[in-house]
Design an enzyme around this catalytic site. Sequence first.
Site, mmCIF file in Angstrom:
data_model
loop_
_atom_site.group_PDB
_atom_site.id
_atom_site.type_symbol
_atom_site.label_atom_id
_atom_site.label_comp_id
_atom_site.label_asym_id
_atom_site.label_seq_id
_atom_site.Cartn_x
_atom_site.Cartn_y
_atom_site.Cartn_z
ATOM 1 N N HIS A 1 0.830 -1.208 0.000
ATOM 2 C CA HIS A 1 0.000 0.000 0.000
ATOM 3 C C HIS A 1 0.867 1.263 0.000
ATOM 4 C CE1 HIS A 1 -2.653 2.934 2.347
ATOM 5 N NE2 HIS A 1 -3.192 2.838 1.147
ATOM 6 N N GLU B 1 2.292 1.824 -3.432
ATOM 7 C CA GLU B 1 1.269 2.416 -4.303
ATOM 8 C C GLU B 1 1.277 3.939 -4.157
ATOM 9 O OE1 GLU B 1 -3.057 3.817 -3.893
ATOM 10 O OE2 GLU B 1 -2.901 1.757 -3.165
ATOM 11 N N HIS B 2 1.329 4.414 -2.931
ATOM 12 C CA HIS B 2 1.377 5.861 -2.691
ATOM 13 C C HIS B 2 2.643 6.478 -3.282
ATOM 14 C CE1 HIS B 2 -1.817 6.939 0.420
ATOM 15 N NE2 HIS B 2 -2.051 5.662 0.166
ATOM 16 N N GLU C 1 -4.450 7.858 7.036
ATOM 17 C CA GLU C 1 -5.429 6.994 6.374
ATOM 18 C C GLU C 1 -5.798 5.816 7.278
ATOM 19 O OE1 GLU C 1 -5.911 4.475 2.181
ATOM 20 O OE2 GLU C 1 -4.165 5.757 2.503
#
Length: 413
Positions: free
Chosen positions: A46, A49-50, A126
Amino acid sequence: MTHQYQLKNGIRIIMEEMPSYRSVSIGVWVRAGSMYENAANNGMAHVIEHMLFKGTARRNAADIANEMTAIGGNMDAFTCKDCTCYYAKTLDIYAKDALDILGDMICNSLFDEKELKKELGVVLEEIDMYEDSPEDLVHEHLQMEVWKDHPLGYLISGQKEVVSGFDREQLMAFFEKYYVGKNIVISVAGHFEKEQMLEWIREYFEEIPAGDAADPGKAPEFSTVLWKKEKDIEQNHICLAFDCCSSLSEERYVMTVANNIFGGNMNSRLFMKIRDEMGMTYAIYSYGSSFEQAGLFQIYAAMQPSQTKEVVDAIFSEIDNIIKNGVTQKELDIAIQQIQAELILGNESSYNRMSGLGKSLLIREEVIPLEEELKKIQQVTVEDVQAFFKKYIQKERCGISIVGNVTYDQEEL
């Protein structure tokens, strides 16, 4: 009609030309998700991805955003348990520009230490956002508990104490292992010329190392659990999970129909009985969570804390009714018609076609034509649905999670 190709580095390409469209959707699908992580690096897919949006040798983060906006396009990404996808949708005349940006991000991202430090702060925010959402908590933590200590149960976002310690060296090691040709599928749907598109894809992606294909590992063991989290909120949020079929199983077609009848829409048994007739909950639905190694059938509801046991009892009453008496032919016919309509309408979007083609080829190693999918749905019988519930949806093999004002024990539920 679809066309498949393979580059010399193992990247597989699937395209579907849609001549009447003016748009094109492009997706880069990578076998890199939380199920390929371990306890020490959970959340890394994740974070990567950022980071791919934070700058390359040619573009900084603002350039990536501005160039995509300048061509009227939309670009985004998401991380799942079993893959990560980077996609763009734009007008056909800007397809090469979109591919250039996607290729630059995948092949030339810098993973700058300063940017990483800032982005880790964003990711931690997040994670906090999900922690503040009881509906997210009750779903995700139940998967974590029923598949305890198996990567398929990991949170996609990871745990704050682990994610906060990531450094560039760790990210690069994960990236170089999984972002390789044998783990990548590029899917394209919309208006384009296939030979030209293939030439562009070669230009931007053929230098990626071939690497080794990711190993999905062994299937997890399912555990019956009761997971509770006290939260001072007005409603209790509950989720029930049952060990179920994988996304590769032929039973997935029966599960789709069974879910539609039981809790998948506004005319389902759960919705009509517990929401409309009994008036005990505003939100209630069921769904399947299927992966190549294993799957779950899950049921969610939110209600006043005093009605928690009554709602759970009503859910199991509906389950028992189907196990004992089955479903009607009318229910089956309506469900099949609805599912077929959703499949057909979904295929009228270039993004949906790109998404379906890309993930199917990445995970299933094949693409099943729409006509065959429709036929498989049509072949489901009332006997199949009843047998599905008898096999999988058993009270004694149920995991339960509750978020809210919790005062209940396993035996009481």
